[in-house]
Design an enzyme around this catalytic site. Structure first.
Site, PDB file in Angstrom:
ATOM      1  N   ASP A 311       0.841  -1.199   0.000  1.00  0.00           N
ATOM      2  CA  ASP A 311       0.000   0.000   0.000  1.00  0.00           C
ATOM      3  C   ASP A 311       0.874   1.247   0.000  1.00  0.00           C
ATOM      4  O   ASP A 311       2.095   1.178   0.179  1.00  0.00           O
ATOM      5  CB  ASP A 311      -1.009  -0.004   1.144  1.00  0.00           C
ATOM      6  CG  ASP A 311      -0.376   0.125   2.518  1.00  0.00           C
ATOM      7  OD1 ASP A 311       0.856   0.339   2.594  1.00  0.00           O
ATOM      8  OD2 ASP A 311      -1.116   0.024   3.510  1.00  0.00           O
ATOM      9  N   ASN A 319      -4.232  12.486   0.738  1.00  0.00           N
ATOM     10  CA  ASN A 319      -5.618  12.852   0.431  1.00  0.00           C
ATOM     11  C   ASN A 319      -6.028  14.121   1.167  1.00  0.00           C
ATOM     12  O   ASN A 319      -6.673  15.006   0.601  1.00  0.00           O
ATOM     13  CB  ASN A 319      -6.559  11.702   0.808  1.00  0.00           C
ATOM     14  CG  ASN A 319      -6.793  10.733  -0.338  1.00  0.00           C
ATOM     15  OD1 ASN A 319      -6.673  11.100  -1.504  1.00  0.00           O
ATOM     16  ND2 ASN A 319      -7.111   9.495  -0.003  1.00  0.00           N
ATOM     17  N   ASP A 328      -6.926   9.952  -6.172  1.00  0.00           N
ATOM     18  CA  ASP A 328      -7.386   8.998  -7.194  1.00  0.00           C
ATOM     19  C   ASP A 328      -6.423   8.956  -8.365  1.00  0.00           C
ATOM     20  O   ASP A 328      -6.140   7.878  -8.927  1.00  0.00           O
ATOM     21  CB  ASP A 328      -8.784   9.378  -7.687  1.00  0.00           C
ATOM     22  CG  ASP A 328      -9.870   9.083  -6.664  1.00  0.00           C
ATOM     23  OD1 ASP A 328      -9.572   8.382  -5.675  1.00  0.00           O
ATOM     24  OD2 ASP A 328     -11.018   9.542  -6.869  1.00  0.00           O
ATOM     25  N   GLU A 354      -6.045   2.222  -0.619  1.00  0.00           N
ATOM     26  CA  GLU A 354      -4.743   2.370  -1.264  1.00  0.00           C
ATOM     27  C   GLU A 354      -3.945   1.068  -1.249  1.00  0.00           C
ATOM     28  O   GLU A 354      -2.750   1.054  -1.553  1.00  0.00           O
ATOM     29  CB  GLU A 354      -3.925   3.458  -0.559  1.00  0.00           C
ATOM     30  CG  GLU A 354      -3.384   3.092   0.819  1.00  0.00           C
ATOM     31  CD  GLU A 354      -4.391   3.301   1.948  1.00  0.00           C
ATOM     32  OE1 GLU A 354      -3.953   3.416   3.095  1.00  0.00           O
ATOM     33  OE2 GLU A 354      -5.614   3.346   1.666  1.00  0.00           O
TER      34      GLU A 354
END
Length: 433
Positions: A311, A319, A328, A354
């Site tokens: 990840d 974010n 994204d 993620e």
């Protein structure tokens, strides 16, 4: 749709033999006409019935006393065009025989078709003219003709259709058949459907097809054929055995349509169901299916299998700082970059958020670690959506008897250790940092 009115070709009058003239012959002739299976009537010059035989009465449904003195307008249906009657009377007034078809109406109101021959007969002694009318009920024949026209129309405008004899030699095909297969009728008539075999079905498939067809008279299902251009394509086909009155098979009728588009849509729906909508890689459902298939192969063939989980480090902070749209874009770019560096047998999936999983069939734990380290370095040295990010990776190798859940659990535990060690690193289950 109303049947067309037709005039029929009549025999020349000079080919008619003269009637008998003795009293005995006349009685015999009267009995023959009365008992004739053909409806017969005699009218005067104005067309009023002077005589009708038994069959005429049976066909029309009227009693003899209801007919005598009446004209044929009594049984008119109202559906015959006026032009037909005008042509009829012109022919008779010219002294010629009229032959044609009329749609009439019985006493019950039922419509029926008749083929009629009307012959003008002149009494040489009085000079009076009478008309002899001979009728045949052709309602069944017209209905049969209508059905044949309907079937012929359906044959040419419906689905692709192929008709063979009992030995499977092709007798007839329609235009839809040519549109799908590319073969014209003259190229396939006399051939057998083996001409279209794709090679995708084994002997067991055809054996089951024939068993169903011969035992039940019908088979339907998906079958792959080859067209004239050599392309293999899927069909949905229905085959029916046609038997004669004695139960012997005389023909086989195959009706089919091309289902390539349907199959494409099915594949697309399946792809959508197993793909992550954001990144385009496998989703969790797709990965679960792939993992089970890879485990089955590893158990059966004894091949190595490894699993990586990774990840993005501190993705929540990315974010929060740059917004979810930027986040994204990072996920999309990362998935694309990782996917581009994999072998065709490797499977990348977005596990959630993620987090990604990577399935490595045919790769042992040592090889998986090398791949994981290469991915880590590639991500660390690149920029995604304008930002630099790092990833942490955990991996595990297949052990005999492992379930998918056990393999995932060990890889996830290794990922947790990689994060605990400071992130941006690789940890394999059972191995050190």
């Amino acid at each position: 749709m109303q049947e067309p009115i037709r005039e029929l070709e009549c025999p020349p009058r000079d080919r008619l033999e003269p009637f008998a003239t003795t009293a005995a012959d006349c009685r015999l002739l009267a009995i023959a006409i009365e008992q004739s299976p053909v409806a017969t009537a005699i009218t005067d010059a104005e067309g009023r019935f002077e005589f009708v035989n038994r069959r005429f009465i049976e066909v029309t449904g009227y009693r003899r006393d209801e007919l005598l003195g009446q004209t044929p307008s009594l049984i008119k249906s109202g559906h015959t065009p006026l032009a037909v009657y005008q042509s009829l009377w012109r022919t008779l007034e010219a002294g010629e025989v009229w032959c044609g078809e009329l749609l009439n109406r019985k006493k019950s109101g039922e419509l029926y078709w008749e083929a009629e021959i009307i012959t003008p007969v002149r009494d040489e002694a009085s000079g009076a003219v009478r008309y002899v009318v001979v009728k045949e009920d052709i309602t069944q024949r017209k209905r049969h003709e209508s059905e044949l026209r309907l079937l012929a129309t359906a044959f040419e405008t419906g689905q692709a259709t192929l008709i063979t004899d009992a030995e499977m030699r092709i007798e007839r095909v329609n235009a839809a058949f040519t549109a799908i297969t590319g073969y014209r009728a003259e190229e396939v008539i006399g051939e057998t459907p083996r001409l279209f075999k794709s090679g995708r079905h084994d002997d067991a498939f055809y054996a089951a097809l024939w068993e169903a067809l011969l035992s039940t008279g019908h088979w339907q299902g998906e079958i792959w054929n080859r067209n004239k251009a050599g392309e293999v394509y899927p069909l949905w086909q229905s085959i029916t055995a046609v038997r004669d009155e004695s139960g012997e098979i005389r023909n086989f009728v195959a009706v089919f349509h091309n289902i390539s588009e349907r199959k494409r849509m099915e594949r697309e729906l399946a792809r959508q169901a197993t793909r992550d909508h954001l990144t385009g890689v496998l989703n969790r459902r797709g990965f679960d299916d792939a993992l089970e298939a890879a485990l089955a192969e590893a158990r059966c063939l004894g091949r190595p299998l490894s699993l990586l989980i990774f990840d993005i480090d501190h993705f929540k902070a990315v974010n929060d700082r740059h917004g979810h749209d930027r986040g994204d874009a990072i996920l999309q770019a990362l998935a694309h970059r990782v996917q581009a560096g994999l072998r065709s047998s490797d499977l990348l999936a977005r596990w959630g958020g993620e987090e990604f999983t990577l399935l490595l069939p045919g790769t042992d734990a040592t090889g998986a670690r090398a791949i994981a380290e290469r991915l880590r370095q590639m991500v660390a040295s690149a920029r995604f959506a304008g930002l630099g990010v790092t990833i942490s990776l955990g991996g595990s190798g297949y052990r005999r008897g492992d379930s998918g859940g056990e393999l995932l659990q060990r890889a996830d535990a290794a990922l947790y250790r990689a994060k605990g060690l400071g992130r941006n690193r690789v940890v394999m289950d059972g191995q050190g940092e």
